[in-house]
Design an enzyme around this catalytic site. Structure first.
Site, mmCIF file in Angstrom:
data_model
loop_
_atom_site.group_PDB
_atom_site.id
_atom_site.type_symbol
_atom_site.label_atom_id
_atom_site.label_comp_id
_atom_site.label_asym_id
_atom_site.label_seq_id
_atom_site.Cartn_x
_atom_site.Cartn_y
_atom_site.Cartn_z
ATOM 1 N N HIS A 161 -26.513 15.546 70.016
ATOM 2 C CA HIS A 161 -27.118 16.160 68.790
ATOM 3 C C HIS A 161 -25.962 17.163 68.012
ATOM 4 O O HIS A 161 -26.106 17.949 67.506
ATOM 5 C CB HIS A 161 -28.146 17.529 69.295
ATOM 6 N N SER A 282 -6.889 15.889 45.411
ATOM 7 C CA SER A 282 -7.722 16.498 44.475
ATOM 8 C C SER A 282 -6.783 16.591 43.191
ATOM 9 O O SER A 282 -5.770 16.973 43.396
ATOM 10 C CB SER A 282 -8.363 17.557 45.124
ATOM 11 N N LYS A 288 -6.021 19.406 48.934
ATOM 12 C CA LYS A 288 -6.719 18.673 49.429
ATOM 13 C C LYS A 288 -6.200 17.323 49.959
ATOM 14 O O LYS A 288 -5.151 16.677 49.116
ATOM 15 C CB LYS A 288 -7.941 18.452 48.490
ATOM 16 N N GLU A 295 -15.668 7.860 53.020
ATOM 17 C CA GLU A 295 -16.926 8.240 52.284
ATOM 18 C C GLU A 295 -17.610 6.792 51.540
ATOM 19 O O GLU A 295 -18.438 6.689 51.203
ATOM 20 C CB GLU A 295 -16.492 9.237 51.262
#
Ligand code: ARG
Length: 463
Positions: A161, A282, A288, A295
């Site tokens: 979970h 970024s 970043k 992704e």
């Protein structure tokens, strides 16, 4: 360039050429040119067979063979002029062959049809992709084995979970994906074996009256045998659906792993550092470092499922045998194959390059009362308690630790005794995470010794 004359390949009964819109919806050359080399390979095998069976003269077959090689070199060299008016790769090749060798080119289509031709070309193309997928999966598994071997005893939290459950080892987690991609590998091999029958010579749908030798062309093209039913041979696209199904399941595994890497590389988790080579920055936030490859793998999966569903939809309503709907099989498979191969290669690169942050993993492994099960097991083993009761006693100790804002190993012996008077100091031995993972020696368990056994097993399998 639209010729307003009728099509020279099939236009005998036509007085006028197609409308521009008809031509646009009908043409597949924009995409099926990806099967050029397979088309030429199939034609060469067919021509050689026609000569061997005496259907073509040797000199015609020689001219065809030489001419096809010229066409192939023009296509590979980028000088070939593809024509939309000629619809597809099959007629583009044949038409150019006619320009090069003249009359014998018209004899190549004896005893075959574009229906068995396209099925053959597409099968050859998909078969190559199965081989590429096999290589991609093996490379990915090897990258995972490298991580698993290095980190066979690095502790980390195991989750259910997405809540801390029990400590596991880094190697064990990596090996879970080895098992998944290993099953994918076996699915690839199964499907490749199943699809390896030659449609060539099924002709339009009913076979042919020419004394062709389908076993000969099957063998020349590396198929195990000719397909046994001509109607099925020209209208079967199961092989492409098998390909997309296997791709979909593999993609699901890739996506789950990608999702874990996105989570693990976040500042909140810090379980892994992805390499600069497989991250991006970024343009506005200088701090970043983004897991874009992970992704995009997760997103490519959507395209693969789209292709799988799309081709199922194309096929599901088609009466036997060939219908032009089936021309819509290719683009989706091409796109899915590109997405699949790229996603596997990107995952392999990320896995090879990534660094596990052992301190973060270890810190997280011990938090969240992750050794509560070890405590309950100790109560069973040492005090002889039924597991249900031990579970309950442990639960009260977890609640106590939570109220004192500490972890289980931080409780005092007195705290322990408040839950059950027979608990001794010995209990603290099992509350450490290293002890916890070392103790899970059941077959397939997370103990480093078990992980190393599985790493070795996979190395042997891949040898
Ligand atoms: N371009 C066609 C396809 O991809 C080739 C087969 C055409 N067959 C036909 N009967 N019109 O399916």
């Amino acid at each position: 360039m639209t010729k307003k004359t009728s099509n020279t390949m099939w236009g005998g009964r036509f007085a006028a050429g197609p409308d521009a819109i008809m031509e646009a919806i009908n043409a597949s050359i924009g995409f099926d040119q990806r099967m050029a080399s397979q088309d030429i390979e199939g034609s060469r095998a067919h021509a050689a067979m026609l000569a061997a069976t005496g259907i073509l003269t040797d000199s015609d077959a020689d001219a065809i063979r030489e001419g096809l090689l010229t066409v192939l070199s023009e296509i590979e060299g980028g000088t070939f002029q593809f024509s939309t008016a000629l619809e597809d790769i099959h007629m583009n090749v044949e038409s150019r062959l006619k320009e090069i060798i003249g009359e014998p080119a018209g004899r190549l289509h004896t005893g075959r049809s574009r229906n068995d031709q396209v099925a053959t070309d597409f099968k050859l193309w998909v078969r190559d992709q199965f081989d590429a997928a096999e290589a991609g999966l093996i490379a990915l598994i090897q990258a995972l084995l490298g991580q698993a071997e290095a980190g066979a005893d690095w502790v980390m939290p195991g989750f259910t979970h997405l809540q801390t459950a029990q400590p596991v080892t880094w190697g064990h987690h990596m090996m879970a994906y080895v098992e998944m991609f290993g099953r994918d590998l076996s699915r690839v091999r199964d499907a490749r074996k199943r699809m390896n029958e030659s449609p060539l010579g099924a002709a339009a749908l009913a076979g042919t009256s020419f004394p062709i030798d389908r076993h000969m062309t099957a063998e020349a093209l590396g198929f195990d045998r000719p397909s046994a039913n001509s109607l099925d041979a020209v209208s079967d696209r199961d092989f492409a659906l098998d390909f997309l199904s296997v791709a979909s399941i593999t993609a699901m595994h890739l996506s789950r792993f990608a999702e874990e890497l996105v989570i693990w590389s976040s500042a909140q988790f810090r379980f892994v550092t992805l390499s600069d080579r497989f991250s991006t920055g970024s343009s506005i936030m200088p701090q970043k470092k983004n897991p874009d490859a992970a992704e995009l793998i997760r997103a490519k999966v959507g395209r693969i499922y789209g292709a799988n569903t799309g081709l199922m939809m194309v096929m599901k309503g088609l009466p036997l045998a060939y219908s032009k709907d089936m021309q819509e099989d290719k683009e989706q498979v091409f796109d899915a194959a590109d997405s699949w191969m790229l996603a596997m290669a990107a995952m392999e690169g990320m896995v090879k390059d990534m660094t596990a942050n052992r301190d973060s993993l270890k810190g997280a492994a011990g938090s969240g009362f992750s050794t509560a099960t070890d405590l309950a097991d100790w109560l069973v083993r040492v005090l002889g308690m039924p597991f249900r009761d031990a579970h309950h006693v442990t639960g009260t100790l977890v609640a106590l630790a939570e109220s004192k804002d500490c972890d289980l190993p931080d409780l005092t012996l007195e705290d322990m005794k408040s839950a059950h008077e027979h608990i001794t100091n010995e209990v603290f031995d099992v509350l450490g995470v290293q002890n916890s993972v070392d103790s899970r020696m059941s077959y397939g368990g997370t103990a480093p010794a078990q992980v190393r056994i599985q790493v070795q097993r996979w190395k042997d399998i891949l040898k």
